[in-house]
Design a protein around this motif. Sequence first.
Motif, PDB file in Angstrom:
ATOM      1  N   UNK A 393       0.845  -1.273   0.016  1.00  0.00           N
ATOM      2  CA  UNK A 393      -0.064   0.139   0.006  1.00  0.00           C
ATOM      3  C   UNK A 393       0.879   1.215   0.015  1.00  0.00           C
ATOM      4  N   UNK A 394       1.827   1.277   0.850  1.00  0.00           N
ATOM      5  CA  UNK A 394       2.644   2.356   0.922  1.00  0.00           C
ATOM      6  C   UNK A 394       3.579   2.637  -0.358  1.00  0.00           C
ATOM      7  N   UNK A 395       4.129   1.516  -0.999  1.00  0.00           N
ATOM      8  CA  UNK A 395       4.619   1.847  -2.257  1.00  0.00           C
ATOM      9  C   UNK A 395       4.018   2.383  -3.408  1.00  0.00           C
ATOM     10  N   UNK A 396       2.695   1.667  -3.285  1.00  0.00           N
ATOM     11  CA  UNK A 396       1.589   2.269  -4.474  1.00  0.00           C
ATOM     12  C   UNK A 396       1.247   3.513  -3.905  1.00  0.00           C
ATOM     13  N   UNK A 397       1.307   4.163  -3.159  1.00  0.00           N
ATOM     14  CA  UNK A 397       0.811   5.536  -2.701  1.00  0.00           C
ATOM     15  C   UNK A 397       1.913   6.450  -2.952  1.00  0.00           C
ATOM     16  N   UNK A 398       3.130   5.928  -2.943  1.00  0.00           N
ATOM     17  CA  UNK A 398       4.485   6.927  -3.068  1.00  0.00           C
ATOM     18  C   UNK A 398       4.502   6.797  -4.700  1.00  0.00           C
ATOM     19  N   UNK A 399       4.194   5.723  -5.469  1.00  0.00           N
ATOM     20  CA  UNK A 399       4.456   5.705  -6.691  1.00  0.00           C
ATOM     21  C   UNK A 399       3.540   6.610  -7.464  1.00  0.00           C
ATOM     22  N   UNK A 400       2.353   6.550  -7.182  1.00  0.00           N
ATOM     23  CA  UNK A 400       1.256   7.548  -7.649  1.00  0.00           C
ATOM     24  C   UNK A 400       1.778   9.020  -7.357  1.00  0.00           C
ATOM     25  N   UNK A 401       2.086   9.064  -6.036  1.00  0.00           N
ATOM     26  CA  UNK A 401       2.277  10.375  -5.918  1.00  0.00           C
ATOM     27  C   UNK A 401       3.532  11.166  -6.503  1.00  0.00           C
ATOM     28  N   UNK A 402       4.573  10.452  -6.983  1.00  0.00           N
ATOM     29  CA  UNK A 402       5.698  10.553  -7.552  1.00  0.00           C
ATOM     30  C   UNK A 402       5.227  10.895  -9.025  1.00  0.00           C
ATOM     31  N   UNK A 403       4.444  10.115  -9.728  1.00  0.00           N
ATOM     32  CA  UNK A 403       3.946  10.289 -11.179  1.00  0.00           C
ATOM     33  C   UNK A 403       3.343  11.491 -11.170  1.00  0.00           C
ATOM     34  N   UNK A 404       2.278  11.762 -10.058  1.00  0.00           N
ATOM     35  CA  UNK A 404       1.513  13.100 -10.135  1.00  0.00           C
ATOM     36  C   UNK A 404       2.358  14.441 -10.308  1.00  0.00           C
ATOM     37  N   UNK A 405       3.600  14.172  -9.811  1.00  0.00           N
ATOM     38  CA  UNK A 405       4.493  15.538  -9.991  1.00  0.00           C
ATOM     39  C   UNK A 405       5.160  15.824 -11.105  1.00  0.00           C
ATOM     40  N   UNK A 406       5.028  14.605 -12.108  1.00  0.00           N
ATOM     41  CA  UNK A 406       6.018  14.804 -13.344  1.00  0.00           C
ATOM     42  C   UNK A 406       5.487  15.975 -14.235  1.00  0.00           C
ATOM     43  N   UNK A 407       4.196  16.079 -14.615  1.00  0.00           N
ATOM     44  CA  UNK A 407       3.798  16.934 -15.546  1.00  0.00           C
ATOM     45  C   UNK A 407       3.669  18.369 -14.911  1.00  0.00           C
ATOM     46  N   UNK A 408       3.359  18.673 -13.707  1.00  0.00           N
ATOM     47  CA  UNK A 408       3.453  20.101 -13.271  1.00  0.00           C
ATOM     48  C   UNK A 408       4.787  20.328 -13.292  1.00  0.00           C
ATOM     49  N   UNK A 409       5.916  19.643 -12.864  1.00  0.00           N
ATOM     50  CA  UNK A 409       7.399  20.013 -12.710  1.00  0.00           C
ATOM     51  C   UNK A 409       7.785  20.247 -14.135  1.00  0.00           C
ATOM     52  N   UNK A 410       7.384  19.608 -15.155  1.00  0.00           N
ATOM     53  CA  UNK A 410       7.803  19.700 -16.823  1.00  0.00           C
ATOM     54  C   UNK A 410       7.151  21.045 -17.068  1.00  0.00           C
ATOM     55  N   UNK A 411       5.956  21.210 -16.597  1.00  0.00           N
ATOM     56  CA  UNK A 411       5.441  22.717 -16.832  1.00  0.00           C
ATOM     57  C   UNK A 411       5.960  23.852 -16.401  1.00  0.00           C
ATOM     58  N   UNK A 412       6.414  23.982 -15.190  1.00  0.00           N
ATOM     59  CA  UNK A 412       7.112  24.808 -14.453  1.00  0.00           C
ATOM     60  C   UNK A 412       8.355  25.094 -15.062  1.00  0.00           C
TER      61      UNK A 412
END
Length: 424
Positions: A393-412
């Motif tokens: 559960x913790x690994x899945x949560x961290x993985x989804x969280x890290x994936x969610x940061x990619x697009x906004x970081x690229x936009x910035x």
Amino acid sequence: MAYEFWIGARYAGLARGRKRRGGRSDRFVSFIAGSSMAGIALGVAALIVVLSVMNGFQKQVRDRMLSVLPHIELIVRNADHQQVLDHWKTLAQKAQINPAVIGSAPYVAGQGMLVRSNQLTGVQVRGIDPEQESRVSELAQQMVMGRLENLKPGSFGIVLGEQLAGMLRVSTGDTIMVMAPQGSISPAGFSPRMRQFTVTGVFSSGYYEYDATLAFVNVDDAARVFRDVGNSGVRLRIKDMQKAPQVAREIANVVPSYVFVSDWTENNRTWFAAVQTEKRMMFLILALIVAVAAFNLLSSLVMAVKDKQSDIAILRTLGATPREIARIFLVQGALIGVVGTLLGVGLGMLIAYNIDVIVPFIENLMGRKFLPQQIYFISELPSDPQLDDITVIAVVSLLLSFLATLYPSWRASKLQPAQVLRHD
């Protein structure tokens, strides 16, 4: 990396920063970051609690079932039960060559009907040897009325489950009629074999299905009533119940071919397969909560990038590279994901390990039971947190969280400082 981490932590609401000109602070960004963090924490906590309860349910039902059922059975079908009983020790000795076997006892089993006044109930009648039964089950410790030793040969005594005794409205000393499927045909028609038994005890396993459908008699009395119908053989108990399938295969190689070897996982395969399927489906369904929280994190980071355009432009004019800008928002999203996951794991484990206190409190507060025993087999909500489930559960949560940061970081990282400052 120091300034990137500090700015990312500030945007995530985990570090203090100076107020902007005009007194406006970063409260809005901190609020949306906090809501994303709370969403991840609640999703992770819900997953841990639900899977822990399902693990506890499976473990408790399994343990209660195996407190009455044997780990392994050596079955001789539709044979002369008395002949099997005369030679059961030979079978037991062959099985006990395997070092995993720690106990054995004979049995005779058959389907029957119990008759009391105007009530007729179908049950599974099991003939046992009271002296040997403690080696393969915990039935003697589950007696709530009478003693198992009262099942003496020729006395035709019977021990009923607590729910079954309640349905028939009988207690110790009362008599009931046992009807076996075998009978005789006369000019008047088919007459089933009937025998009067005296209730000598009542047991409670805590598993409703068994307490409502099982009756125990002495093994010799069962052999007389059922004769050549039903099954007879030897019940075995092993050191590690989880190894029952492997031990059963090993024993099958040393016993005669007419002896069928069955273990508890095979006898209850449908039930356990259904529980495992339900557990997987619940994981997938509740994982959507974490996915929604991760999507919320993505949205909050996009809003943060929009709100921090002037800050990004100033950092770029001061010499920050696009990669450094991207890392700021990667740090922000990663910190929200990590802190949210850790809070969720902590909250989930706190609830899972104390659910035996929390649920009774809520039940007393609401004045109703969440688990009627007739439906769920058990009356208390169990919990068994397992490290493997929590880790996944913790690994899945961290993985989804890290994936969610990619697009906004690229936009910035793609923002042009000249265009931003022109409109600021």
